[in-house]
Write a protein that holds these residues in place. Structure first.
Motif, PDB file in Angstrom:
ATOM      1  N   PRO A 117      -3.694  -0.152  -4.409  1.00 48.13           N
ATOM      2  CA  PRO A 117      -4.070  -0.528  -3.047  1.00 48.13           C
ATOM      3  C   PRO A 117      -3.425   0.443  -2.045  1.00 48.13           C
ATOM      4  CG  PRO A 117      -3.234  -2.412  -4.274  1.00 48.13           C
ATOM      5  CD  PRO A 117      -2.935  -1.199  -5.091  1.00 48.13           C
ATOM      6  N   TYR A 118      -4.171   0.832  -1.008  1.00 47.78           N
ATOM      7  CA  TYR A 118      -3.647   1.873  -0.105  1.00 47.78           C
ATOM      8  C   TYR A 118      -4.298   1.796   1.270  1.00 47.78           C
ATOM      9  CZ  TYR A 118      -8.100   4.330  -0.729  1.00 47.78           C
ATOM     10  OH  TYR A 118      -9.432   4.640  -0.724  1.00 47.78           O
ATOM     11  N   LEU A 119      -3.712   2.540   2.207  1.00 47.80           N
ATOM     12  CA  LEU A 119      -4.303   2.681   3.549  1.00 47.80           C
ATOM     13  C   LEU A 119      -5.158   3.939   3.539  1.00 47.80           C
ATOM     14  CD1 LEU A 119      -1.624   2.109   6.332  1.00 47.80           C
ATOM     15  CD2 LEU A 119      -3.202   0.460   5.313  1.00 47.80           C
ATOM     16  N   ASN A 120      -6.411   3.813   3.942  1.00 46.53           N
ATOM     17  CA  ASN A 120      -7.254   5.018   3.983  1.00 46.53           C
ATOM     18  C   ASN A 120      -6.971   5.845   5.239  1.00 46.53           C
ATOM     19  OD1 ASN A 120      -8.582   3.780   6.065  1.00 46.53           O
ATOM     20  ND2 ASN A 120     -10.388   3.212   4.849  1.00 46.53           N
ATOM     21  N   GLY A 154      -6.601   4.255   8.418  1.00 48.18           N
ATOM     22  CA  GLY A 154      -5.528   3.260   8.560  1.00 48.18           C
ATOM     23  C   GLY A 154      -5.954   1.861   8.130  1.00 48.18           C
ATOM     24  N   GLU A 155      -7.074   1.772   7.358  1.00 48.87           N
ATOM     25  CA  GLU A 155      -7.527   0.453   6.887  1.00 48.87           C
ATOM     26  C   GLU A 155      -7.033   0.227   5.457  1.00 48.87           C
ATOM     27  OE1 GLU A 155     -11.753   1.241   9.160  1.00 48.87           O
ATOM     28  OE2 GLU A 155     -11.436   1.758   7.050  1.00 48.87           O
ATOM     29  N   PHE A 156      -6.710  -1.038   5.174  1.00 46.55           N
ATOM     30  CA  PHE A 156      -6.211  -1.376   3.841  1.00 46.55           C
ATOM     31  C   PHE A 156      -7.371  -1.458   2.848  1.00 46.55           C
ATOM     32  CE2 PHE A 156      -4.797  -4.381   0.555  1.00 46.55           C
ATOM     33  CZ  PHE A 156      -3.618  -3.754   0.167  1.00 46.55           C
ATOM     34  N   VAL A 157      -7.217  -0.770   1.694  1.00 44.68           N
ATOM     35  CA  VAL A 157      -8.285  -0.769   0.688  1.00 44.68           C
ATOM     36  C   VAL A 157      -7.718  -1.269  -0.647  1.00 44.68           C
ATOM     37  CG1 VAL A 157      -9.958   0.673  -0.568  1.00 44.68           C
ATOM     38  CG2 VAL A 157      -9.285   1.293   1.769  1.00 44.68           C
ATOM     39  N   ASN A 158      -8.416  -2.203  -1.257  1.00 47.17           N
ATOM     40  CA  ASN A 158      -8.034  -2.675  -2.588  1.00 47.17           C
ATOM     41  C   ASN A 158      -9.059  -2.138  -3.577  1.00 47.17           C
ATOM     42  OD1 ASN A 158      -6.454  -4.014  -4.365  1.00 47.17           O
ATOM     43  ND2 ASN A 158      -6.665  -6.015  -3.363  1.00 47.17           N
ATOM     44  N   PRO A 159      -8.802  -1.008  -4.218  1.00 43.94           N
ATOM     45  CA  PRO A 159      -9.859  -0.329  -4.975  1.00 43.94           C
ATOM     46  C   PRO A 159     -10.297  -1.107  -6.212  1.00 43.94           C
ATOM     47  CG  PRO A 159      -7.762   0.711  -5.378  1.00 43.94           C
ATOM     48  CD  PRO A 159      -7.503  -0.341  -4.357  1.00 43.94           C
ATOM     49  N   GLN A 160     -11.552  -0.963  -6.577  1.00 39.73           N
ATOM     50  CA  GLN A 160     -12.099  -1.621  -7.777  1.00 39.73           C
ATOM     51  C   GLN A 160     -11.989  -0.695  -8.985  1.00 39.73           C
ATOM     52  OE1 GLN A 160     -12.938  -4.896  -7.651  1.00 39.73           O
ATOM     53  NE2 GLN A 160     -12.109  -4.579  -5.593  1.00 39.73           N
ATOM     54  N   GLU A 161     -11.803   0.579  -8.714  1.00 35.33           N
ATOM     55  CA  GLU A 161     -11.687   1.579  -9.791  1.00 35.33           C
ATOM     56  C   GLU A 161     -10.351   2.301  -9.641  1.00 35.33           C
ATOM     57  OE1 GLU A 161     -13.812   1.937 -12.213  1.00 35.33           O
ATOM     58  OE2 GLU A 161     -15.087   0.386 -11.307  1.00 35.33           O
ATOM     59  N   PRO A 162      -9.837   2.882 -10.731  1.00 37.87           N
ATOM     60  CA  PRO A 162      -8.590   3.648 -10.609  1.00 37.87           C
ATOM     61  C   PRO A 162      -8.718   4.746  -9.549  1.00 37.87           C
ATOM     62  CG  PRO A 162      -9.169   3.371 -12.912  1.00 37.87           C
ATOM     63  CD  PRO A 162     -10.326   2.847 -12.118  1.00 37.87           C
ATOM     64  N   ASN A 163      -7.664   4.936  -8.795  1.00 37.97           N
ATOM     65  CA  ASN A 163      -7.710   5.917  -7.705  1.00 37.97           C
ATOM     66  C   ASN A 163      -6.448   6.768  -7.637  1.00 37.97           C
ATOM     67  OD1 ASN A 163      -6.189   3.701  -6.952  1.00 37.97           O
ATOM     68  ND2 ASN A 163      -6.520   4.021  -4.775  1.00 37.97           N
ATOM     69  N   GLY A 164      -5.622   6.715  -8.692  1.00 39.13           N
ATOM     70  CA  GLY A 164      -4.421   7.543  -8.635  1.00 39.13           C
ATOM     71  C   GLY A 164      -3.489   7.253  -9.794  1.00 39.13           C
ATOM     72  N   TYR A 165      -2.221   7.622  -9.609  1.00 37.33           N
ATOM     73  CA  TYR A 165      -1.261   7.541 -10.697  1.00 37.33           C
ATOM     74  C   TYR A 165      -0.038   6.706 -10.346  1.00 37.33           C
ATOM     75  CZ  TYR A 165      -3.680  11.726 -12.487  1.00 37.33           C
ATOM     76  OH  TYR A 165      -4.597  12.619 -12.953  1.00 37.33           O
ATOM     77  N   LYS A 166       0.464   6.032 -11.401  1.00 35.77           N
ATOM     78  CA  LYS A 166       1.798   5.437 -11.334  1.00 35.77           C
ATOM     79  C   LYS A 166       2.676   6.210 -12.312  1.00 35.77           C
ATOM     80  CE  LYS A 166       0.475   0.866  -9.827  1.00 35.77           C
ATOM     81  NZ  LYS A 166       0.496  -0.587 -10.100  1.00 35.77           N
ATOM     82  N   TYR A 167       3.962   6.205 -12.070  1.00 39.91           N
ATOM     83  CA  TYR A 167       4.896   7.025 -12.847  1.00 39.91           C
ATOM     84  C   TYR A 167       5.870   6.092 -13.565  1.00 39.91           C
ATOM     85  CZ  TYR A 167       2.801  10.622  -9.992  1.00 39.91           C
ATOM     86  OH  TYR A 167       1.882  11.448  -9.392  1.00 39.91           O
ATOM     87  N   GLU A 168       5.805   6.104 -14.893  1.00 35.06           N
ATOM     88  CA  GLU A 168       6.571   5.106 -15.651  1.00 35.06           C
ATOM     89  C   GLU A 168       7.314   5.716 -16.831  1.00 35.06           C
ATOM     90  OE1 GLU A 168       3.581   2.375 -17.009  1.00 35.06           O
ATOM     91  OE2 GLU A 168       3.463   1.386 -15.042  1.00 35.06           O
ATOM     92  N   SER A 169       8.428   5.098 -17.190  1.00 28.12           N
ATOM     93  CA  SER A 169       9.024   5.424 -18.485  1.00 28.12           C
ATOM     94  C   SER A 169       8.882   4.179 -19.354  1.00 28.12           C
ATOM     95  CB  SER A 169      10.483   5.844 -18.333  1.00 28.12           C
ATOM     96  OG  SER A 169      11.213   4.773 -17.815  1.00 28.12           O
ATOM     97  N   LEU A 170       8.799   4.379 -20.660  1.00 34.83           N
ATOM     98  CA  LEU A 170       8.493   3.271 -21.568  1.00 34.83           C
ATOM     99  C   LEU A 170       9.600   3.059 -22.591  1.00 34.83           C
ATOM    100  CD1 LEU A 170       4.711   4.015 -22.310  1.00 34.83           C
ATOM    101  CD2 LEU A 170       5.693   2.545 -20.532  1.00 34.83           C
ATOM    102  N   VAL A 171       9.865   1.798 -22.874  1.00 31.42           N
ATOM    103  CA  VAL A 171      10.933   1.451 -23.804  1.00 31.42           C
ATOM    104  C   VAL A 171      10.679   2.074 -25.172  1.00 31.42           C
ATOM    105  CG1 VAL A 171       9.907  -0.808 -24.391  1.00 31.42           C
ATOM    106  CG2 VAL A 171      12.317  -0.478 -24.676  1.00 31.42           C
ATOM    107  N   LEU A 172       9.427   2.234 -25.560  1.00 29.08           N
ATOM    108  CA  LEU A 172       9.159   2.775 -26.891  1.00 29.08           C
ATOM    109  C   LEU A 172       9.649   4.213 -27.048  1.00 29.08           C
ATOM    110  CD1 LEU A 172       6.383   4.722 -26.712  1.00 29.08           C
ATOM    111  CD2 LEU A 172       5.287   2.502 -26.605  1.00 29.08           C
ATOM    112  N   ASP A 173       9.790   4.926 -25.940  1.00 30.30           N
ATOM    113  CA  ASP A 173      10.292   6.300 -26.031  1.00 30.30           C
ATOM    114  C   ASP A 173      11.772   6.353 -26.401  1.00 30.30           C
ATOM    115  OD1 ASP A 173       8.005   7.844 -25.533  1.00 30.30           O
ATOM    116  OD2 ASP A 173       8.105   7.317 -23.414  1.00 30.30           O
TER     117      ASP A 173
END
Ligand code: UTP
Length: 408
Positions: free
Chosen positions: A338-341, A344-363
């Protein structure tokens, strides 16, 4: 951080646009935005430019699991060893409950989901009841560390308190918050979720150990003499936690980590499988498993990569301390953010629109020398709730709970 310092940091990482609405903000909002800019690690965001390289695997070969038959034959001895270390206070449990649970689609933290039908039965309640079985068996309380995130901490802590920790002793429950990471568009530009707020999400479940440390809980763990930490996910309502037999087997086999695994129900089941990678224990994710590996056979003609992890690991705490020096690999994951376009309007996208950055316990597994994959019966210990319906859902978990005699 002052506005000048913020500008300097943002310029360094090409993120100056996040101050677009600064002039419209109240004094309090400005300060909060500056604090957020200060706290955000922006150096990781360039990782989106070489996503594929980040998860490149080494040479994959099979790793044998300890299977049900062998476990049954040694159950008494393993259990005795496990109970002994629990009674010595050397085992702690770590509940990973910082995730967003987006697939389940509830506004509340996942653990607050009611899986009951004729009565209330919350996910947290199921987990605590399972842990209580061991507390009763060992006649010893086990410290339970609950990882939350900024997004769900208050709701989680209030809910558990309100329900009297479902019978767990309050002084044995400890909360800690994991860190957040900024979310970006496909070019690595941080999204705003509000005019005065960067869009952030929890930084993945791999941050649990460093977050425990940053929250001062590692000192507590060491003072208590806790040597083993059983880390588990919030969503598997059937899992056995601090399972004495699993603990005893890991210790007797001289391994520094144990991983509960289930036999896969199909070669292409969507679970990560245990393996060796360049000779060290590792997990290959289902989407990284090539046809060749999927169909590979061992010397007995059995599938060579047939045991999937269920996010229930037993770590030797000292080994994790030694590991802290090396940085966890980063996963850049495509998500709906979800982001501001631009208007300046709030958008809740229905499709992927970017990246999150994560580390995983399995690593973490790959950084350790020895791992025991420990088979458990999937119908008795694996009922994950990821979705509302279908595979790994509230529906499938309810059926499994009932099959195990739990009244709903
Ligand atoms: P999942 O990978 O299923 O993610 O987490 P999730 O956030 O719960 O659900 P979706 O993908 O948004 O639907 C596996 C476990 O790791 C924890 C979760 O709470 C769950 O117990 N987790 C995940 C964290 O504690 N922190 C995170 O940043 C991510």
């Amino acid at each position: 951080m002052t506005l000048e310092q913020a500008r300097e940091k943002l310029a360094k990482y090409g993120q100056g646009h996040v101050l677009k609405y600064y002039g419209e903000l109240s004094q309090k909002e400005r300060q909060s935005l500056l604090d957020q800019i200060e706290a955000t690690d922006m150096s990781i965001l360039e990782a989106c430019r070489h996503r594929e390289e980040l998860t490149r695997k080494g040479k994959i070969t099979p790793l044998k699991a300890m299977q049900l038959q062998e476990i049954e034959a040694c159950r008494e001895s393993f259990t005795a060893t496990g109970l002994e270390v629990i009674r010595q206070g050397k085992v702690g449990a770590v509940l990973l409950a910082g995730g967003m649970g987006t697939r389940l689609g509830s506004d509340d933290p996942k653990g607050m989901y009611n899986v009951g039908i004729t009565k209330e039965l919350y996910i947290f309640q199921c987990l605590i009841h399972n842990l209580m079985d061991v507390v009763r068996q060992a006649e010893k309380w086990i410290h339970l560390f609950v990882m939350t995130s900024e997004k769900n901490h208050d709701a989680t802590a209030a809910f558990l308190k309100e329900h009297g920790y479902f019978g767990y002793k309050e002084e044995f429950v400890h909360f800690f918050k994991q860190e957040m990471a900024a979310a970006t568009d496909y070019q690595g530009r941080i999204y705003l979720e509000d005019k005065g707020r960067l869009s952030t999400s929890p930084n993945g479940n791999g941050g649990w150990f460093s977050s425990m440390k940053n929250n001062g809980l590692l000192d507590f763990v060491q003072k208590q003499g806790i040597e083993w930490l059983n880390v588990f996910a919030v969503d598997n309502v059937l899992q056995r936690i601090a399972d004495p037999c699993f603990i005893g087997a890991t210790i007797q086999k001289n391994c520094v980590v144990g991983a509960k695994v289930v036999r896969k129900n199909a070669p292409d089941e969507k679970v990560g499988v245990m393996c060796l990678e360049d000779g060290r224990p590792s997990i290959v994710e289902y989407y990284e498993l090539t046809r060749e590996l999927m169909n590979a056979r061992d010397e007995n003609g059995e599938p060579a990569y047939n045991f999937g992890v269920i996010l229930n690991y037993l770590f030797h705490e000292k080994e994790l301390e030694n590991m802290m020096t090396s940085r966890m690999p980063l996963h850049v994951v495509e998500k709906k953010i979800p982001y501001l376009n631009d208007a300046g309007e709030f958008v809740n996208p229905q499709e992927p629109n970017g990246y999150k950055y994560e580390s995983l316990v399995l690593d973490m597994i790959h950084q350790l020398e020895s791992c025991l994959p420990f088979e458990v019966e999937r119908n008795r210990e694996f009922a994950p709730i990821k979705n509302r319906t279908g595979v790994d859902s509230v529906e499938s978990a309810r059926a499994l709970l009932q099959a195990n005699g739990v009244e709903l």
